[in-house]
Scaffold this motif. Structure first.
Motif: not given
Length: 131
Positions: A102-124
């Motif tokens: 997974x590629x997880x795009x994080x942004x620190x929003x009001x002091x908390x890191x949250x995922x704003x986008x997730x790109x996933x790949x089934x590896x196995x």
């Protein structure tokens, strides 16, 4: 970035993600994903696009890997900080019979890191019997 980053809060956020993927405790969902997050990735050769609300509903309706006593695999492969409020984290995580990168795009929003986008790949895909 020129300043020395404090990675601890971001690492804690990634750990919350790993825990959510294993136990599906959606009471913690809003501490992992921003309400505007989107998920993208290929499953069965088709691009899937999920708004975060659909993903939350999917977690609620599916037995968790923890409840199935599935093996837990999780690792951080890369952390790239764009600023003190934006990061990209590449992880490998097993969710029941699927192992993802997974590629997880994080942004620190009001002091908390949250995922704003997730790109996933089934590896196995593991056999449901555990092999």
């Amino acid at each position: 970035m020129t300043e020395s980053p404090n990675l601890a809060p971001l690492l804690e956020a990634v750990e919350r993600y790993f825990t959510l993927m294993y136990d599906s405790d959606v009471s913690q969902f809003d501490r992992v994903f921003a309400p505007t997050a989107q998920l993208h990735g290929f499953r069965d050769a088709e691009l899937r696009i999920l708004p975060v609300s659909d993903y939350r509903a999917m977690l609620v309706s599916t037995p968790s890997p923890k409840s199935k006593n599935a093996p837990r695999l999780q690792e951080i492969l890369l952390i790239d900080l764009a600023s003190s409020a934006q990061a990209l984290v590449k992880v490998r995580v097993r969710i029941d019979v699927h192992q993802y990168v997974d590629y997880l795009a994080y942004h620190c929003i009001e002091g908390t890191w949250l995922i704003t986008a997730k790109s996933f790949h089934v590896e196995r895909r593991y056999d449901p019997t555990g092999t």
